[in-house]
Design a protein around this motif. Sequence first.
Motif, PDB file in Angstrom:
ATOM      1  N   ILE A  25      25.277  41.610  48.816  1.00  0.00           N
ATOM      2  CA  ILE A  25      26.330  40.616  49.042  1.00  0.00           C
ATOM      3  C   ILE A  25      26.355  39.595  47.910  1.00  0.00           C
ATOM      4  O   ILE A  25      27.431  39.209  47.434  1.00  0.00           O
ATOM      5  CB  ILE A  25      26.154  39.945  50.419  1.00  0.00           C
ATOM      6  N   ALA A  26      25.185  39.172  47.449  1.00  0.00           N
ATOM      7  CA  ALA A  26      25.128  38.206  46.346  1.00  0.00           C
ATOM      8  C   ALA A  26      25.752  38.789  45.079  1.00  0.00           C
ATOM      9  O   ALA A  26      26.511  38.115  44.372  1.00  0.00           O
ATOM     10  CB  ALA A  26      23.685  37.774  46.089  1.00  0.00           C
ATOM     11  N   ALA A  27      25.461  40.055  44.784  1.00  0.00           N
ATOM     12  CA  ALA A  27      26.022  40.708  43.594  1.00  0.00           C
ATOM     13  C   ALA A  27      27.540  40.844  43.716  1.00  0.00           C
ATOM     14  O   ALA A  27      28.278  40.568  42.762  1.00  0.00           O
ATOM     15  CB  ALA A  27      25.383  42.083  43.396  1.00  0.00           C
ATOM     16  N   GLU A  28      28.022  41.248  44.892  1.00  0.00           N
ATOM     17  CA  GLU A  28      29.468  41.390  45.110  1.00  0.00           C
ATOM     18  C   GLU A  28      30.164  40.036  45.008  1.00  0.00           C
ATOM     19  O   GLU A  28      31.270  39.937  44.463  1.00  0.00           O
ATOM     20  CB  GLU A  28      29.717  42.040  46.473  1.00  0.00           C
ATOM     21  N   THR A  29      29.520  38.994  45.511  1.00  0.00           N
ATOM     22  CA  THR A  29      30.087  37.644  45.439  1.00  0.00           C
ATOM     23  C   THR A  29      30.155  37.156  43.999  1.00  0.00           C
ATOM     24  O   THR A  29      31.165  36.579  43.585  1.00  0.00           O
ATOM     25  CB  THR A  29      29.261  36.672  46.307  1.00  0.00           C
ATOM     26  N   ARG A  30      29.087  37.389  43.227  1.00  0.00           N
ATOM     27  CA  ARG A  30      29.100  37.006  41.804  1.00  0.00           C
ATOM     28  C   ARG A  30      30.235  37.713  41.072  1.00  0.00           C
ATOM     29  O   ARG A  30      30.938  37.117  40.251  1.00  0.00           O
ATOM     30  CB  ARG A  30      27.760  37.337  41.136  1.00  0.00           C
ATOM     31  N   TYR A  31      30.408  38.992  41.358  1.00  0.00           N
ATOM     32  CA  TYR A  31      31.478  39.769  40.722  1.00  0.00           C
ATOM     33  C   TYR A  31      32.847  39.173  41.068  1.00  0.00           C
ATOM     34  O   TYR A  31      33.674  38.935  40.182  1.00  0.00           O
ATOM     35  CB  TYR A  31      31.390  41.235  41.176  1.00  0.00           C
ATOM     36  N   ALA A  32      33.087  38.929  42.351  1.00  0.00           N
ATOM     37  CA  ALA A  32      34.375  38.390  42.797  1.00  0.00           C
ATOM     38  C   ALA A  32      34.648  37.026  42.174  1.00  0.00           C
ATOM     39  O   ALA A  32      35.752  36.759  41.697  1.00  0.00           O
ATOM     40  CB  ALA A  32      34.408  38.295  44.325  1.00  0.00           C
ATOM     41  N   LEU A  35      35.615  37.366  38.514  1.00  0.00           N
ATOM     42  CA  LEU A  35      37.003  37.820  38.389  1.00  0.00           C
ATOM     43  C   LEU A  35      37.964  36.654  38.619  1.00  0.00           C
ATOM     44  O   LEU A  35      38.912  36.459  37.857  1.00  0.00           O
ATOM     45  CB  LEU A  35      37.320  38.910  39.421  1.00  0.00           C
ATOM     46  N   GLU A  36      37.710  35.889  39.663  1.00  0.00           N
ATOM     47  CA  GLU A  36      38.577  34.752  39.981  1.00  0.00           C
ATOM     48  C   GLU A  36      38.573  33.717  38.863  1.00  0.00           C
ATOM     49  O   GLU A  36      39.625  33.183  38.505  1.00  0.00           O
ATOM     50  CB  GLU A  36      38.135  34.105  41.291  1.00  0.00           C
ATOM     51  N   LYS A  37      37.410  33.458  38.306  1.00  0.00           N
ATOM     52  CA  LYS A  37      37.308  32.485  37.216  1.00  0.00           C
ATOM     53  C   LYS A  37      38.096  32.948  35.992  1.00  0.00           C
ATOM     54  O   LYS A  37      38.819  32.180  35.370  1.00  0.00           O
ATOM     55  CB  LYS A  37      35.836  32.268  36.841  1.00  0.00           C
ATOM     56  N   GLN A  38      37.974  34.217  35.670  1.00  0.00           N
ATOM     57  CA  GLN A  38      38.647  34.767  34.493  1.00  0.00           C
ATOM     58  C   GLN A  38      40.163  34.841  34.667  1.00  0.00           C
ATOM     59  O   GLN A  38      40.913  34.635  33.716  1.00  0.00           O
ATOM     60  CB  GLN A  38      38.108  36.162  34.172  1.00  0.00           C
ATOM     61  N   LEU A  39      40.609  35.153  35.877  1.00  0.00           N
ATOM     62  CA  LEU A  39      42.038  35.393  36.101  1.00  0.00           C
ATOM     63  C   LEU A  39      42.777  34.211  36.732  1.00  0.00           C
ATOM     64  O   LEU A  39      43.994  34.220  36.792  1.00  0.00           O
ATOM     65  CB  LEU A  39      42.231  36.654  36.944  1.00  0.00           C
ATOM     66  N   GLY A  40      42.035  33.210  37.217  1.00  0.00           N
ATOM     67  CA  GLY A  40      42.687  32.004  37.709  1.00  0.00           C
ATOM     68  C   GLY A  40      42.667  31.789  39.212  1.00  0.00           C
ATOM     69  O   GLY A  40      43.287  30.861  39.700  1.00  0.00           O
ATOM     70  N   GLY A  41      41.997  32.628  39.960  1.00  0.00           N
ATOM     71  CA  GLY A  41      41.907  32.442  41.406  1.00  0.00           C
ATOM     72  C   GLY A  41      42.122  33.732  42.165  1.00  0.00           C
ATOM     73  O   GLY A  41      42.514  34.748  41.586  1.00  0.00           O
ATOM     74  N   PRO A  42      41.876  33.708  43.484  1.00  0.00           N
ATOM     75  CA  PRO A  42      41.979  34.938  44.278  1.00  0.00           C
ATOM     76  C   PRO A  42      43.386  35.531  44.322  1.00  0.00           C
ATOM     77  O   PRO A  42      43.542  36.746  44.307  1.00  0.00           O
ATOM     78  CB  PRO A  42      41.516  34.519  45.682  1.00  0.00           C
ATOM     79  N   GLU A  43      44.393  34.671  44.351  1.00  0.00           N
ATOM     80  CA  GLU A  43      45.770  35.185  44.379  1.00  0.00           C
ATOM     81  C   GLU A  43      46.107  35.911  43.075  1.00  0.00           C
ATOM     82  O   GLU A  43      46.780  36.941  43.085  1.00  0.00           O
ATOM     83  CB  GLU A  43      46.779  34.048  44.616  1.00  0.00           C
ATOM     84  N   GLN A  44      45.608  35.382  41.954  1.00  0.00           N
ATOM     85  CA  GLN A  44      45.856  36.014  40.658  1.00  0.00           C
ATOM     86  C   GLN A  44      45.109  37.342  40.547  1.00  0.00           C
ATOM     87  O   GLN A  44      45.619  38.296  39.955  1.00  0.00           O
ATOM     88  CB  GLN A  44      45.470  35.076  39.512  1.00  0.00           C
ATOM     89  N   VAL A  45      43.904  37.404  41.115  1.00  0.00           N
ATOM     90  CA  VAL A  45      43.163  38.669  41.119  1.00  0.00           C
ATOM     91  C   VAL A  45      43.945  39.705  41.917  1.00  0.00           C
ATOM     92  O   VAL A  45      44.132  40.840  41.467  1.00  0.00           O
ATOM     93  CB  VAL A  45      41.739  38.491  41.696  1.00  0.00           C
ATOM     94  N   ALA A  46      44.419  39.321  43.092  1.00  0.00           N
ATOM     95  CA  ALA A  46      45.180  40.255  43.930  1.00  0.00           C
ATOM     96  C   ALA A  46      46.462  40.699  43.237  1.00  0.00           C
ATOM     97  O   ALA A  46      46.803  41.889  43.264  1.00  0.00           O
ATOM     98  CB  ALA A  46      45.497  39.608  45.284  1.00  0.00           C
ATOM     99  N   ALA A  47      47.170  39.757  42.606  1.00  0.00           N
ATOM    100  CA  ALA A  47      48.409  40.110  41.902  1.00  0.00           C
ATOM    101  C   ALA A  47      48.122  41.055  40.739  1.00  0.00           C
ATOM    102  O   ALA A  47      48.852  42.027  40.519  1.00  0.00           O
ATOM    103  CB  ALA A  47      49.106  38.850  41.407  1.00  0.00           C
ATOM    104  N   VAL A  79      34.792  43.020  32.465  1.00  0.00           N
ATOM    105  CA  VAL A  79      33.524  43.003  31.721  1.00  0.00           C
ATOM    106  C   VAL A  79      32.689  41.800  32.140  1.00  0.00           C
ATOM    107  O   VAL A  79      31.491  41.916  32.432  1.00  0.00           O
ATOM    108  CB  VAL A  79      33.780  43.003  30.190  1.00  0.00           C
ATOM    109  N   ALA A  80      33.317  40.625  32.197  1.00  0.00           N
ATOM    110  CA  ALA A  80      32.607  39.415  32.594  1.00  0.00           C
ATOM    111  C   ALA A  80      32.089  39.528  34.033  1.00  0.00           C
ATOM    112  O   ALA A  80      30.956  39.145  34.338  1.00  0.00           O
ATOM    113  CB  ALA A  80      33.516  38.196  32.452  1.00  0.00           C
ATOM    114  N   ALA A  81      32.913  40.091  34.917  1.00  0.00           N
ATOM    115  CA  ALA A  81      32.526  40.231  36.314  1.00  0.00           C
ATOM    116  C   ALA A  81      31.383  41.231  36.470  1.00  0.00           C
ATOM    117  O   ALA A  81      30.447  41.009  37.248  1.00  0.00           O
ATOM    118  CB  ALA A  81      33.730  40.665  37.151  1.00  0.00           C
ATOM    119  N   ARG A  82      31.432  42.311  35.718  1.00  0.00           N
ATOM    120  CA  ARG A  82      30.342  43.303  35.783  1.00  0.00           C
ATOM    121  C   ARG A  82      29.025  42.685  35.339  1.00  0.00           C
ATOM    122  O   ARG A  82      27.985  42.885  35.968  1.00  0.00           O
ATOM    123  CB  ARG A  82      30.693  44.523  34.926  1.00  0.00           C
TER     124      ARG A  82
END
Length: 102
Positions: A25-32, A35-47, A79-82
Amino acid sequence: MQVIESTFVVNLRDYPEELPPKERIAAETRYARALEKQLGGPEQVAAALDTMQSLEESPPEVVSPGDLTLLKAWGKASVAARQAGFRDLGEGEGAYFEVRLV
């Protein structure tokens, strides 16, 4: 109490050894979060994920300059999320993070 609705879910797949749920769970959370940091938030990741899935089904000639920009941003974010996701685990041979819309 504020409830946060997730628009996407991350799952660690094919890790070569059994991980305690807390570590997975910690690894999946770090990844998420990466992604959000790089793309601007959860809505941007989903889009972005939605657009990426559409592009996979489209012929190459319909890819717009905006889509190409998104592809580059997604690649950089992935890449950053991985790196963030595997930070405390080490590289798991053949392991990957699956990102899906919910």
